[in-house]
Design a protein around this motif. Sequence first.
Motif, PDB file in Angstrom:
ATOM      1  N   GLY A  87      -6.011  -3.524   6.444  1.00  5.86           N
ATOM      2  CA  GLY A  87      -5.530  -4.143   5.227  1.00  5.86           C
ATOM      3  C   GLY A  87      -4.044  -4.435   5.231  1.00  5.86           C
ATOM      4  O   GLY A  87      -3.491  -4.838   4.210  1.00  5.86           O
ATOM      5  N   ASP A 120     -11.821  -3.616   1.780  1.00 10.95           N
ATOM      6  CA  ASP A 120     -10.740  -4.566   2.012  1.00 10.95           C
ATOM      7  C   ASP A 120     -11.214  -5.995   2.233  1.00 10.95           C
ATOM      8  O   ASP A 120     -10.381  -6.882   2.433  1.00 10.95           O
ATOM      9  CB  ASP A 120      -9.828  -4.102   3.160  1.00 10.95           C
ATOM     10  N   SER A 156      -9.706   2.762  -2.073  1.00 12.65           N
ATOM     11  CA  SER A 156      -9.905   1.335  -2.322  1.00 12.65           C
ATOM     12  C   SER A 156      -8.843   0.786  -3.259  1.00 12.65           C
ATOM     13  O   SER A 156      -8.718   1.244  -4.399  1.00 12.65           O
ATOM     14  CB  SER A 156     -11.300   1.122  -2.935  1.00 12.65           C
TER      15      SER A 156
END
Length: 387
Positions: A87, A120, A156
Amino acid sequence: MEIRLPQSDGSLKRYAVQASPVRPQQPLPAFNRTVYAAAHVVIDPFATVDPWDASPIVDWDTTLAFREHLYKLGFKVAEAMDTAQRGMGVDWPVARELIQRSLRHARSVGGDLACGAGTDQLIAGPEVTLADVEAAYREQLGVVEAEGGRVILMASRALARCARGADDYLSLYGRLLRDVSRPVILHWLGEMFDPALQGYWGSNDLATALDTVAHLIGDNASKVEGIKVSLLDAKWELALRRRLPAGVKMYTGDDFNYAELIAGDDSGHSHGLLGIFDPIAPVAAAALAELAAGNAQRFRSLLDPTVALSREIFRAPTRHYKAGVVFIAWLNGQQDHFSMAAGLQSARGAAHFAKVFELADQCGVLCDPELAVLRMKRYLSISCGID
């Protein structure tokens, strides 16, 4: 050997290289701690033409060879984590291939690893819902489990954006844990590693967040192998460690205090799942071998000097720590270049890398000092004109 190193005040320092690498004795004994090294990814600098604007092209041979290096030193690998620029330069399609290739490679060489499953593939925007987050998690869980892999259930960004409070975390994680085929490692990554994770577990108050995590684990202990805590403050890890159910492991992700947390005390010890294990693997392996042999003092005498290096690599802004990790891999000849996904080798300046070089030398991390000096001089010549 002597080298001139730039300092943050603009001066140059003459540094005499100690050149005393630490090499673990072979064969290594089985460790008495479970230790995962979160491993970085090596890109192909020729094929990655526009690193800021496109997914990186991975040098798979070198990337997997580095994982084999870690296995031979006694480590498990934490795959496709933030150390792999997940990410932060490495997107989900690349991470998916990394997971698949690494699991197949591990089976071929007798390695052991667990893989990050997150969300992601979602952009953490205002339109994202809890249902979107759950679907994204399930997609990634499916990829890992289809390959027979164990899961690290990553924090997350999208969940941090759309959750309204602790109950949303408890219900969503509870449903995921109910359905996993094998116990997972939970992942609590502090906002210093990723500002988008501020307020994770539904609160900016860490004591309140810790209560939520303890509740989640207590209700799902049979589905939780352990939890990785990366808050860079040992008191929170210790507080949660004391509350874990029997059989659930604390994996320290504290790159500032790992030596004391792994050594433990009368109340117990932590295991390890650390990005710093990537660059310091030989020294850490030698230390862990001493700990397994009952030589706690020798363990600390080997590992404690690496903490200064880790604190420099992980200093604020902490999210840029990957640059120091990859820099050491290049200095040690584990890859042929100092290029990173998204061009993030530029996230730190020359004075930082000079300090990393110096501290790595002082704690025995530079495995080939002559090569490291040669490459350090080349870097300094190009980056700041020191010849």
